[in-house]
Design an enzyme around this catalytic site. Structure first.
Site, PDB file in Angstrom:
ATOM      1  N   GLU A  44      43.629  -0.577  31.420  1.00  0.00           N
ATOM      2  CA  GLU A  44      42.235   0.119  30.796  1.00  0.00           C
ATOM      3  C   GLU A  44      41.517   0.125  32.104  1.00  0.00           C
ATOM      4  OE1 GLU A  44      38.874  -1.068  27.672  1.00  0.00           O
ATOM      5  OE2 GLU A  44      40.464  -2.648  28.231  1.00  0.00           O
ATOM      6  N   LYS A 111      39.563   5.189  23.205  1.00  0.00           N
ATOM      7  CA  LYS A 111      39.488   3.977  22.682  1.00  0.00           C
ATOM      8  C   LYS A 111      38.766   4.069  21.305  1.00  0.00           C
ATOM      9  CE  LYS A 111      38.569  -0.822  23.775  1.00  0.00           C
ATOM     10  NZ  LYS A 111      38.115  -1.810  25.333  1.00  0.00           N
ATOM     11  N   CYS A 163      43.201  -2.160  24.471  1.00  0.00           N
ATOM     12  CA  CYS A 163      42.779  -3.516  24.539  1.00  0.00           C
ATOM     13  C   CYS A 163      41.976  -3.981  23.072  1.00  0.00           C
ATOM     14  CB  CYS A 163      41.432  -3.629  25.492  1.00  0.00           C
ATOM     15  SG  CYS A 163      41.096  -5.222  26.008  1.00  0.00           S
ATOM     16  N   SER A 191      41.271  -7.391  29.750  1.00  0.00           N
ATOM     17  CA  SER A 191      40.890  -8.655  28.741  1.00  0.00           C
ATOM     18  C   SER A 191      40.795  -9.693  29.978  1.00  0.00           C
ATOM     19  CB  SER A 191      42.237  -9.104  27.992  1.00  0.00           C
ATOM     20  OG  SER A 191      41.976 -10.353  27.246  1.00  0.00           O
TER      21      SER A 191
END
EC number: 6.3.5.1
Length: 620
Positions: A44, A111, A163, A191
């Site tokens: 990401e 996302k 994520c 993360s």
């Protein structure tokens, strides 16, 4: 039979280091080509880095990220590459994965769910995308599909959960991907590291591969990207409810690439990955890497530490030594020195202790209240590590400050009347000279505060809080104490023997008072138990008392006293937490108001709530 050679690549990126970030991506792409990979997925926000903060609010920043996507595009000949970047559409910013193939952008997937708890504030910058929606995105005059997309490569359908998307239970995009017959799901992530979190991810990835009827590929960012958050660079691949691949975490390398031969019709033959987790090892690896990245990205020459001989400063000294050891083991001495910008003045043939001595300077700053035991502890540890060690007394400086105040007030200062002031001036008198040494060394000053001290303000502002970074401010004191015993035995730091024999003490009162931290506060294990209820779980004093009364073997009156002390000191000392040096996020929660827990500087101090607790019958 459909067959796809896929790979995931973790990256250690830095906000605003456009060329450096691009170079790392290019190196990973080149490695994938050498391995004849068909499809490569990055984490990401891999172009900008996740920790760009309010740079995301600007218009130029996402635009520049898109320009760098165009620079990477020519490298995708005969290769599919999935890259993370921010994209602005209709004046809204989205956290996206762009799919590049044969020098074209096939599509961009935003996302759908944003991380908004703990250390995450994604809603400040990004807008969540709605499931099922599709539109077009103008990329240099080319209309690119944008939205809830799936793709196909060599007959295999694949899609994305970015994520947080994966952690939303029945709402997660994965179930809709399952309905669309997707056989491979990528989870590009940013993360943050926390002790024990890798185990949670393993469960997620393993169960996802089963419940979504698709192979599941998780790829996380790596390193101390921008100061506080650490990414462990975890790459996990699971198929049919079994984890098949997991890479070594918290690497000192710029990137790691894990290639996998995947066929949806072929059951994996290799045994599943056997999970092993140790919080002490995770803590050591995370702080070592975080210190390494902080050192090289700040272009500082090393670290300076006021080494008291106690638990906190000794922990940090060992962690710096571990940084050197692990960095050299991973990179080799020449590359390690090059990365920290010291290859010009440190001989790569130097021994490990010699390199530690060049990078870590310590000083024991005594007063008449310091004991011979802590001097012995500090010097023994520094010598065993190879750290540069200085020793001096600050009694003259303390006397000078004290005499000036006594002259101004027209009276002598006395311990019974002026206890806090007489303690604090010793801690503050140490600060100017250690900062002077730090400046001369062009180094970073390491602050020694731990989370327990931050909770209750058991620290002297502009004294022991002085520092550029505070490596252990996110972990409690009882964890530090057990880690020191573990490090002595498991990591072989015999110089910790004297440290582990000491009772924690600030050593600011006269020696005959036999001052200890737990006498000043409460037992550290109890402080941590209260902290978990009050701060981590956000419970009131009454609820904290009722829960801990069942868990702890304490008299009700004693427990109430400890809880009242914690809440009172917590609310009184928020201003100190606002001023602590930046710290690394290491545990499931922390008390840094800039990341995890915000609290008013001025408040009523839980007076009504503590009164309600005190009024509870002791047999409740």
């Amino acid at each position: 039979m459909p067959h796809l050679h896929i790979a995931g690549a973790t990256l250690n990126q830095t906000p605003l280091d456009w060329e450096g970030n691009k170079d790392t991506i290019e190196q990973a792409i080149q490695k994938a080509k050498e391995l004849q990979v068909d499809l490569l997925c990055f984490p990401e926000l891999s172009i900008t880095g996740y920790g760009s903060e309010d740079l995301f609010l600007s218009h130029w920043y996402p635009k520049k990220a898109l320009a760098y996507l165009q620079k990477i595009l020519p490298l995708t000949r005969q290769l599919t590459v999935c890259l993370g970047l921010p994209c602005r559409l209709n004046n809204q910013l989205y956290n996206c994965m762009a799919v590049l193939e044969d020098q074209k952008i096939l599509g961009i997937v935003p996302k759908q769910f944003l991380a908004i708890d703990g250390v995450h504030y994604e809603c400040r910058w990004f807008t969540p995308w709605k499931a099922g929606e599709l539109t077009q995105f103008d990329c240099n005059g080319v209309a690119v599909p944008f939205g809830d997309l799936v793709f196909e490569k060599k007959g295999i359908r694949y899609g994305f959960e970015i994520c947080e998307d994966a952690w939303r239970g029945a709402q997660r995009p994965g179930y809709r991907l399952k309905d669309r017959k997707v056989e491979l799901i990528f989870n590009p992530s940013a993360s943050h590291f926390a002790m024990g979190k890798s185990e949670q991810r393993e469960i997620l990835v393993k169960e996802s591969s089963e419940s979504l009827n698709a192979a599941y590929f998780y790829i996380n960012l790596l390193g101390n990207e921008s100061g506080r958050m650490i990414f462990d660079g975890e790459i996990l691949f699971a198929d049919r409810g079994k984890i098949l691949y997991k890479n070594p975490l918290l690497s000192f390398q710029d990137f790691q690439l894990v290639p996998i031969q995947f066929s949806p019709e072929e059951a994996p033959s290799q045994p599943g990955y056997r999970s092993r987790h140790n919080k002490n090892e995770e803590f050591t690896a995370a702080v070592s890497l975080a210190l390494f990245d902080y050192l090289r990205k700040s272009r500082s020459k090393g670290f300076v530490l006021s080494l008291s001989g106690g638990a906190d400063s000794s922990t940090i000294a060992v962690l710096v030594a571990e940084m050197v050891k692990r960095g050299i083991d991973c990179l080799g001495t020449p590359l390690f020195l090059k990365k920290i910008h010291r290859s010009d003045d440190i001989d790569p043939k130097s021994s490990l202790p010699d390199i530690v001595g060049k990078l870590l300077t310590t000083a024991y700053q005594s007063t008449r209240n310091s004991s011979p035991d802590t001097l012995h502890s500090a010097k023994t540890l520094a010598d065993s590590l190879g750290a540069t060690f200085y020793q001096w007394s600050i009694d003259e400086e303390v006397a000078g400050y004290t005499q000036k105040i006594e002259a101004a007030l027209g009276r002598s200062l006395e311990w019974q009347r002026d206890d806090i002031a007489l303690q604090n001036i010793q801690a503050r008198a140490r600060s100017p000279i250690i900062w002077m040494l730090t400046n001369i060394k062009q180094a970073l000053l390491l602050s020694t505060s731990n989370r327990s001290e931050g909770d209750v303000g058991y620290t002297t502002m502009d004294g022991d809080t002085s520092g550029s970074i505070s490596p252990i401010a996110a972990v409690p004191k009882d964890f530090i104490l057990q880690w020191l015993r573990w490090a002595e035995k498991k990591l072989g730091y015999s110089g910790l023997n004297a440290v582990n024999a000491l009772q924690p003490s600030a050593e600011l009162r006269p020696l005959e008072s036999r001052q200890t931290d737990e006498e000043d506060l409460m037992p550290y294990s109890i402080l941590t138990a209260i902290e978990r209820q009050a701060i981590r779980d956000r419970r009131s004093p009454v609820d904290t008392y009722l829960i801990l009364k069942e868990e702890l073997s304490l008299e009700s009156s004693v427990l109430k006293r400890y809880i009242a002390k914690f809440f009172s000191l917590w609310s009184r000392n928020q201003w100190k937490r606002e001023r602590l040096a930046p710290s690394f996020h290491l545990d499931e929660f922390n008390v840094d108001p800039k990341t995890w827990y915000r609290f008013p500087i001025l408040s009523g101090g839980y007076r009504k709530e503590l009164e309600e607790m005190q009024n509870l019958a002791d047999d409740n």
